[in-house]
Design an enzyme around this catalytic site. Structure first.
Site, PDB file in Angstrom:
ATOM      1  N   GLN A 190      -1.318   2.898  -5.564  1.00 44.98           N
ATOM      2  CA  GLN A 190      -2.754   3.075  -5.279  1.00 44.98           C
ATOM      3  C   GLN A 190      -3.672   2.709  -6.454  1.00 44.98           C
ATOM      4  O   GLN A 190      -4.682   2.042  -6.252  1.00 44.98           O
ATOM      5  CB  GLN A 190      -3.035   4.490  -4.790  1.00 44.98           C
ATOM      6  CG  GLN A 190      -2.791   4.609  -3.296  1.00 44.98           C
ATOM      7  CD  GLN A 190      -3.077   5.984  -2.748  1.00 44.98           C
ATOM      8  OE1 GLN A 190      -3.614   6.840  -3.434  1.00 44.98           O
ATOM      9  NE2 GLN A 190      -2.694   6.206  -1.507  1.00 44.98           N
TER      10      GLN A 190
ATOM     11  N   SER B  84      -8.370  -2.392  -1.994  1.00 50.51           N
ATOM     12  CA  SER B  84      -9.155  -1.187  -1.699  1.00 50.51           C
ATOM     13  C   SER B  84     -10.347  -1.057  -2.639  1.00 50.51           C
ATOM     14  O   SER B  84     -11.460  -0.762  -2.195  1.00 50.51           O
ATOM     15  CB  SER B  84      -8.293   0.069  -1.827  1.00 50.51           C
ATOM     16  OG  SER B  84      -7.331   0.087  -0.813  1.00 50.51           O
TER      17      SER B  84
ATOM     18  N   ASP C 244      -4.440  -1.037  -6.512  1.00 48.13           N
ATOM     19  CA  ASP C 244      -4.815  -1.640  -5.230  1.00 48.13           C
ATOM     20  C   ASP C 244      -6.199  -2.303  -5.293  1.00 48.13           C
ATOM     21  O   ASP C 244      -7.220  -1.677  -5.011  1.00 48.13           O
ATOM     22  CB  ASP C 244      -4.770  -0.534  -4.161  1.00 48.13           C
ATOM     23  CG  ASP C 244      -5.032  -1.044  -2.767  1.00 48.13           C
ATOM     24  OD1 ASP C 244      -5.386  -2.224  -2.609  1.00 48.13           O
ATOM     25  OD2 ASP C 244      -4.897  -0.244  -1.831  1.00 48.13           O
TER      26      ASP C 244
ATOM     27  N   TYR D 200      -1.588  -2.055   8.491  1.00 46.79           N
ATOM     28  CA  TYR D 200      -2.552  -3.097   8.863  1.00 46.79           C
ATOM     29  C   TYR D 200      -2.617  -3.237  10.387  1.00 46.79           C
ATOM     30  O   TYR D 200      -1.687  -2.855  11.090  1.00 46.79           O
ATOM     31  CB  TYR D 200      -2.143  -4.445   8.262  1.00 46.79           C
ATOM     32  CG  TYR D 200      -2.340  -4.524   6.772  1.00 46.79           C
ATOM     33  CD1 TYR D 200      -3.618  -4.496   6.228  1.00 46.79           C
ATOM     34  CD2 TYR D 200      -1.262  -4.622   5.901  1.00 46.79           C
ATOM     35  CE1 TYR D 200      -3.817  -4.560   4.858  1.00 46.79           C
ATOM     36  CE2 TYR D 200      -1.446  -4.692   4.536  1.00 46.79           C
ATOM     37  CZ  TYR D 200      -2.723  -4.668   4.018  1.00 46.79           C
ATOM     38  OH  TYR D 200      -2.922  -4.729   2.665  1.00 46.79           O
TER      39      TYR D 200
ATOM     40  N   ARG E 257       0.841  -1.199   0.000  1.00 46.87           N
ATOM     41  CA  ARG E 257       0.000   0.000   0.000  1.00 46.87           C
ATOM     42  C   ARG E 257       0.881   1.255   0.000  1.00 46.87           C
ATOM     43  O   ARG E 257       0.857   2.031   0.933  1.00 46.87           O
ATOM     44  CB  ARG E 257      -0.875  -0.041   1.243  1.00 46.87           C
ATOM     45  CG  ARG E 257      -2.325  -0.368   0.965  1.00 46.87           C
ATOM     46  CD  ARG E 257      -2.660  -1.808   0.902  1.00 46.87           C
ATOM     47  NE  ARG E 257      -4.060  -1.960   0.544  1.00 46.87           N
ATOM     48  CZ  ARG E 257      -5.040  -2.172   1.429  1.00 46.87           C
ATOM     49  NH1 ARG E 257      -4.772  -2.282   2.701  1.00 46.87           N
ATOM     50  NH2 ARG E 257      -6.293  -2.284   1.024  1.00 46.87           N
TER      51      ARG E 257
END
Ligand code: NAD
Length: 379
Positions: free
Chosen positions: A127, A133, A130, A228, A122
């Protein structure tokens, strides 16, 4: 480079890895793209759309798998298809490497370079790639829609001549990407929302969405360098259940979205806690694919416990497969575009690159990923 996108064969999977728009992007890179005939039929992307975008249609899946240099798909390949992949083929998909050691070892044996989309780090530059997400966002939304459809009341406050309706109370547990979207969706529908996460940093995000953050003192919690959650000790988890029980009992809707990366989901709601809820209330457990957050929930089923519905549908993103596929396709294309070597017109497999170091699981006949090697207990 020959790219092949097969139809998904994972049970119940309605998502499609590459959209016709995604094919156009890959064709612009001067890749040869082949998709399995009928690939998008389930979500109304026709073969014609794919052909117009520049893809060839394959009617021989096995042959196409054998010839492809880069394979793109949503789910991990069935193990019996590993034998169809050629040595040095690059296979990009969700791979579930923590739970499917047998498949990973088989892919290594076949000399396949297996890339796990869920292992992409991440970092800012990754991004657009990802998938966790993009899909989790839809999971959070869909969970609230399911809850709203499953409860015999409405979420917003309404003041009418026939009386005033109070807003429903919703409790969201686990405020990662899915939990945040669940809060936002619940608020948009007019519910009164409170939420809890073991990472205290999310408090401001919860408040910014107009929800209340529930503070529970569980001692040292926090997050890893990757953002996380750290797993709780069994004692902390027990304390969490005790401190949360009242909030669960008062809620009309509970959405659970608590996960610890690479591990089984923590059981945070016991049957006893569900029994204390009012009949007619609804619990949606979004963590079913990793084992579930709710005791008594059954994967892909709706269970009734003392009048409380526990909805345990897995693959919630797959229930909105049109948008899920569009976003997944964008993520995959961003990944391929980022590593594309314009001169050789192939995927540039730089194994020292920060992103590939994290997500390449097998290469050159071996398991090369340090996190996965550690998870399998290899030295
Ligand atoms: P996830 O799916 O791994 O976990 C979901 C949530 O469950 C997390 O917020 C976690 O803290 C929480 N959780 C774990 N155990 C719990 C428990 N016992 N009780 C309550 N909650 C518990 O997480 P995710 O959605 O993938 O996101 C993790 C974080 O990474 C988020 O903060 C997210 O905003 C961040 N993120 C950053 C980037 C980036 O910088 N590029 C991209 C995506 C996500």
């Amino acid at each position: 480079m020959r790219i092949f996108v097969p139809k998904e064969v994972y049970p119940g999977e309605a998502r499609v890895a590459i959209s016709p728009g995604g094919v156009s992007k890959l064709i612009k890179l001067r890749a040869e793209v082949e998709v399995e005939k009928g690939i998008g039929a389930g979500i109304n992307w026709t073969d014609e759309d794919y052909e117009t975008a520049g893809a060839r249609l394959s009617t021989d899946r096995t042959q196409s798998l054998k010839e492809a240099e880069l394979i793109l798909r949503v789910r991990k390949p069935p193990i019996e298809e590993a034998g169809d992949l050629r040595a040095a083929a690059i296979h990009v998909s969700l791979l579930d490497p923590f739970n499917d050691e047998k498949l990973v070892r088989r892919l290594a044996e076949r000399q396949v370079t297996a890339i796990s989309m869920e292992m992409i780090p991440r970092v800012t530059v990754s991004q657009p790639m990802d998938v966790l997400s993009s899909q989790a966002n839809l999971v959070g939304y869909e969970a609230v829609i399911l809850a709203a459809a499953g409860i015999n009341r409405i979420l917003p406050m309404m003041t009418t001549a026939a009386g005033t309706i109070k807003p429903l109370r919703m409790f969201v547990i686990g405020v990662g990407v899915a939990g945040l979207q669940a809060i936002a969706t619940g608020r948009r529908l007019g519910a009164w929302v409170e939420a809890f996460d073991t990472r205290p940093v999310v408090e401001d995000q919860v408040k910014s969405l107009g929800a209340k953050f529930v503070k529970l003192d569980l001692g040292e919690t926090g997050e890893t360098a990757g953002g996380y959650a750290k797993p709780l000790t069994p004692e902390q988890l027990q304390k969490q259940r005790e401190l949360m029980a009242e909030h669960v009992a008062l809620a009309d809707i509970v959405i659970t979205a608590a996960q610890v990366f690479g591990r089984k989901a923590p059981v945070i709601i016991t049957s006893e806690m569900v029994r204390r809820m009012r009949p007619g209330s609804v619990v949606v457990d979004t963590a079913m694919e990793t084992g579930g957050n709710v005791e008594g929930g059954i994967r892909d089923q709706e269970v009734n416990l003392n009048g409380v519905k526990i909805i345990g549908f897995s693959n919630l993103a797959g229930r909105v497969a049109g948008h899920a596929s569009e976003m997944y396709s964008n993520n995959l294309c961003a990944f391929v575009q980022f590593f594309w070597n314009k001169e050789t017109k192939t995927f540039g497999l730089d194994l020292n690159h920060e992103i590939l170091k994290s997500c390449v699981v097998t290469h050159g006949g071996q398991i090369v990923n340090e996190t996965i090697k550690k998870a399998y207990g290899a030295t």
